[in-house]
Motif scaffolding. Structure first.
Motif, PDB file in Angstrom:
ATOM      1  N   TYR A  43       0.793  -1.228   0.000  1.00 60.49           N
ATOM      2  CA  TYR A  43       0.000   0.000   0.000  1.00 60.49           C
ATOM      3  C   TYR A  43       0.830   1.284   0.000  1.00 60.49           C
ATOM      4  N   ALA A  44       2.095   1.226   0.364  1.00 61.58           N
ATOM      5  CA  ALA A  44       2.907   2.446   0.366  1.00 61.58           C
ATOM      6  C   ALA A  44       3.026   3.070  -1.027  1.00 61.58           C
ATOM      7  N   PRO A  45       3.290   2.285  -2.096  1.00 62.59           N
ATOM      8  CA  PRO A  45       3.337   2.910  -3.431  1.00 62.59           C
ATOM      9  C   PRO A  45       2.013   3.567  -3.829  1.00 62.59           C
ATOM     10  N   ILE A  46       0.889   2.937  -3.444  1.00 55.38           N
ATOM     11  CA  ILE A  46      -0.412   3.530  -3.753  1.00 55.38           C
ATOM     12  C   ILE A  46      -0.585   4.847  -3.010  1.00 55.38           C
ATOM     13  N   LEU A  47      -0.144   4.879  -1.750  1.00 54.12           N
ATOM     14  CA  LEU A  47      -0.237   6.112  -0.965  1.00 54.12           C
ATOM     15  C   LEU A  47       0.628   7.213  -1.568  1.00 54.12           C
ATOM     16  N   VAL A  48       1.829   6.859  -2.007  1.00 60.43           N
ATOM     17  CA  VAL A  48       2.715   7.850  -2.633  1.00 60.43           C
ATOM     18  C   VAL A  48       2.080   8.404  -3.902  1.00 60.43           C
ATOM     19  N   LEU A  49       1.498   7.513  -4.714  1.00 57.58           N
ATOM     20  CA  LEU A  49       0.822   7.951  -5.940  1.00 57.58           C
ATOM     21  C   LEU A  49      -0.293   8.938  -5.629  1.00 57.58           C
ATOM     22  N   ALA A  50      -1.109   8.622  -4.623  1.00 59.71           N
ATOM     23  CA  ALA A  50      -2.238   9.495  -4.278  1.00 59.71           C
ATOM     24  C   ALA A  50      -1.747  10.839  -3.751  1.00 59.71           C
ATOM     25  N   VAL A  51      -0.680  10.836  -2.960  1.00 60.75           N
ATOM     26  CA  VAL A  51      -0.162  12.091  -2.406  1.00 60.75           C
ATOM     27  C   VAL A  51       0.354  12.999  -3.510  1.00 60.75           C
ATOM     28  N   PHE A  52       1.136  12.450  -4.451  1.00 61.29           N
ATOM     29  CA  PHE A  52       1.720  13.280  -5.503  1.00 61.29           C
ATOM     30  C   PHE A  52       0.706  13.686  -6.566  1.00 61.29           C
ATOM     31  N   THR A 259      -1.588  11.520 -14.718  1.00 62.28           N
ATOM     32  CA  THR A 259      -1.733  10.073 -14.587  1.00 62.28           C
ATOM     33  C   THR A 259      -1.987   9.694 -13.131  1.00 62.28           C
ATOM     34  N   ASN A 260      -1.267  10.349 -12.223  1.00 65.49           N
ATOM     35  CA  ASN A 260      -1.502  10.100 -10.796  1.00 65.49           C
ATOM     36  C   ASN A 260      -2.924  10.477 -10.393  1.00 65.49           C
ATOM     37  N   ALA A 261      -3.416  11.588 -10.932  1.00 62.19           N
ATOM     38  CA  ALA A 261      -4.762  12.043 -10.593  1.00 62.19           C
ATOM     39  C   ALA A 261      -5.820  11.053 -11.091  1.00 62.19           C
ATOM     40  N   ILE A 262      -5.668  10.577 -12.348  1.00 59.60           N
ATOM     41  CA  ILE A 262      -6.625   9.590 -12.883  1.00 59.60           C
ATOM     42  C   ILE A 262      -6.576   8.314 -12.046  1.00 59.60           C
ATOM     43  N   SER A 263      -5.380   7.870 -11.712  1.00 51.31           N
ATOM     44  CA  SER A 263      -5.232   6.644 -10.929  1.00 51.31           C
ATOM     45  C   SER A 263      -5.844   6.798  -9.538  1.00 51.31           C
ATOM     46  N   THR A 264      -5.691   7.971  -8.956  1.00 49.07           N
ATOM     47  CA  THR A 264      -6.281   8.221  -7.639  1.00 49.07           C
ATOM     48  C   THR A 264      -7.799   8.182  -7.697  1.00 49.07           C
ATOM     49  N   ILE A 265      -8.376   8.757  -8.740  1.00 44.00           N
ATOM     50  CA  ILE A 265      -9.832   8.726  -8.909  1.00 44.00           C
ATOM     51  C   ILE A 265     -10.317   7.288  -9.060  1.00 44.00           C
ATOM     52  N   LEU A 266      -9.608   6.504  -9.895  1.00 41.95           N
ATOM     53  CA  LEU A 266      -9.968   5.093 -10.060  1.00 41.95           C
ATOM     54  C   LEU A 266      -9.840   4.332  -8.738  1.00 41.95           C
ATOM     55  N   LEU A 267      -8.817   4.644  -7.974  1.00 37.36           N
ATOM     56  CA  LEU A 267      -8.617   3.977  -6.684  1.00 37.36           C
ATOM     57  C   LEU A 267      -9.772   4.272  -5.735  1.00 37.36           C
ATOM     58  N   VAL A 268     -10.173   5.519  -5.666  1.00 36.58           N
ATOM     59  CA  VAL A 268     -11.283   5.901  -4.772  1.00 36.58           C
ATOM     60  C   VAL A 268     -12.577   5.207  -5.197  1.00 36.58           C
ATOM     61  N   ILE A 269     -12.837   5.185  -6.504  1.00 35.91           N
ATOM     62  CA  ILE A 269     -14.043   4.529  -7.005  1.00 35.91           C
ATOM     63  C   ILE A 269     -14.023   3.034  -6.677  1.00 35.91           C
ATOM     64  N   SER A 270     -12.882   2.400  -6.879  1.00 31.78           N
ATOM     65  CA  SER A 270     -12.759   0.964  -6.616  1.00 31.78           C
ATOM     66  C   SER A 270     -12.990   0.648  -5.140  1.00 31.78           C
ATOM     67  N   VAL A 271     -12.333   1.410  -4.264  1.00 29.51           N
ATOM     68  CA  VAL A 271     -12.490   1.185  -2.822  1.00 29.51           C
ATOM     69  C   VAL A 271     -13.938   1.408  -2.408  1.00 29.51           C
ATOM     70  N   LEU A 272     -14.565   2.441  -2.967  1.00 30.91           N
ATOM     71  CA  LEU A 272     -15.958   2.742  -2.628  1.00 30.91           C
ATOM     72  C   LEU A 272     -16.884   1.601  -3.023  1.00 30.91           C
ATOM     73  N   PHE A 273     -16.734   1.100  -4.243  1.00 33.20           N
ATOM     74  CA  PHE A 273     -17.616   0.035  -4.716  1.00 33.20           C
ATOM     75  C   PHE A 273     -17.387  -1.268  -3.958  1.00 33.20           C
ATOM     76  N   VAL A 274     -16.135  -1.611  -3.705  1.00 30.29           N
ATOM     77  CA  VAL A 274     -15.846  -2.848  -2.974  1.00 30.29           C
ATOM     78  C   VAL A 274     -16.378  -2.758  -1.547  1.00 30.29           C
ATOM     79  N   THR A 275     -16.215  -1.596  -0.911  1.00 28.54           N
ATOM     80  CA  THR A 275     -16.723  -1.414   0.450  1.00 28.54           C
ATOM     81  C   THR A 275     -18.240  -1.502   0.488  1.00 28.54           C
ATOM     82  N   LEU A 276     -18.899  -0.825  -0.450  1.00 27.36           N
ATOM     83  CA  LEU A 276     -20.363  -0.890  -0.510  1.00 27.36           C
ATOM     84  C   LEU A 276     -20.836  -2.310  -0.773  1.00 27.36           C
TER      85      LEU A 276
END
Length: 285
Positions: A43-52, A259-276
């Protein structure tokens, strides 16, 4: 008595079968450290991607200040909009079809008397989960290439919809089947005792109780289809670029904050749908 004495008796045998603290994996030396290391590497690389993605600097390694401009640029990018529309078309179509098929399959494997071939059918339904995705992608590409060369059939975007539907069926099937197995048969039997026809019992009793499972399966199927890359990149034709394929094309030119911004949006959508999907599937009535 002699046999019990030799074997230690039923109480001793039960004690032997009972797991002890020393057998608990979580209590093994180093378990927490290894688990923490694995989670950090994952998860650290994903966190770095979202931060940048919120970095004002165009460099993806040098932080300057907080900014939302890259997200604004993403929402203004026509190519991103087109890729998103293709992804939504494919994902929504695949979700509807795969959920309908998965619901029928779940009913056939849980609400009927055992029938010959039930276990092979169950294996076929879940085959996409067991076969490596690249194998499924190559097989699907070969199938559609055969249709095009031998019969002149070119389905266009339909190729992606069919491929995603087949791949998403087991993801929709498992929550629906789990919900059916958790439902009490006496309610449906009571409806039959009150002279309800099979369709009436299904529509008024089974379907309302099954809806959380169907909804959870549909959410899971949607996000699996929306995020899929391997099958899509092999099967998609010209003008059928989905969002993950678009991101791959951008990365080949170099990673940018967009690219980081698009990936972050996809990550948020994925986490939201899986959680729901998880919480909806756990609903009880």
């Amino acid at each position: 008595m002699a046999d019990q004495a030799i074997s230690g008796g039923p109480q001793l045998r039960a004690a032997r079968r009972r797991p002890t603290k020393s057998m608990d994996l979580k209590r093994q030396p180093g378990f927490r450290a290894i688990a923490l290391l694995c989670l950090t590497l994952l998860y650290a690389p994903i966190l770095v991607l979202a931060v940048f993605a919120f970095n004002d600097n165009r460099s993806v390694t040098i932080w300057t200040e907080f900014s939302l401009k890259w997200f604004y640029n993403v929402f203004q990018n026509a190519n991103v909009k087109n890729a998103t529309m293709v992804s939504l078309q494919v994902a929504l179509s695949a979700t509807v079809i795969s959920t309908l098929v998965a619901t029928a399959a779940a009913l056939a494997t849980t609400r009927t008397a055992p029938w010959r071939g039930q276990m092979p059918a169950y294996l076929v339904i879940n085959l996409p989960l067991m076969v490596p995705e690249i194998v499924t992608a190559v097989a699907t590409l070969s199938f559609f290439a055969l249709l095009a060369t031998s019969f002149g059939i070119n389905l266009g975007l339909g190729k992606l919809i069919i491929a995603h539907t087949v791949f998403c069926i087991p993801f929709a099937y498992l929550p629906i089947r789990a919900r059916l197995e958790d439902m009490d048969l006496t309610l449906e039997q009571a409806a039959a005792d009150l002279y309800a026809r099979p369709w009436q019992a299904f529509r008024r009793v089974t379907l309302p109780l099954l809806m959380p499972g169907i909804t959870a399966g549909a959410m899971l199927a949607f996000i699996v289809s929306f995020d899929d890359f391997t099958i899509t990149v092999l099967v998609a034709g010209p003008g059928e670029t989905t969002l993950p394929v678009y991101i791959w094309g951008q990365i080949r030119r170099g990673i940018t904050p967009e690219t980081n911004a698009i990936s972050t949006i996809l990550l948020v959508i994925s986490v939201l749908f899986v959680t729901l999907s998880f919480f909806v599937g756990r609903r009880r009535r």
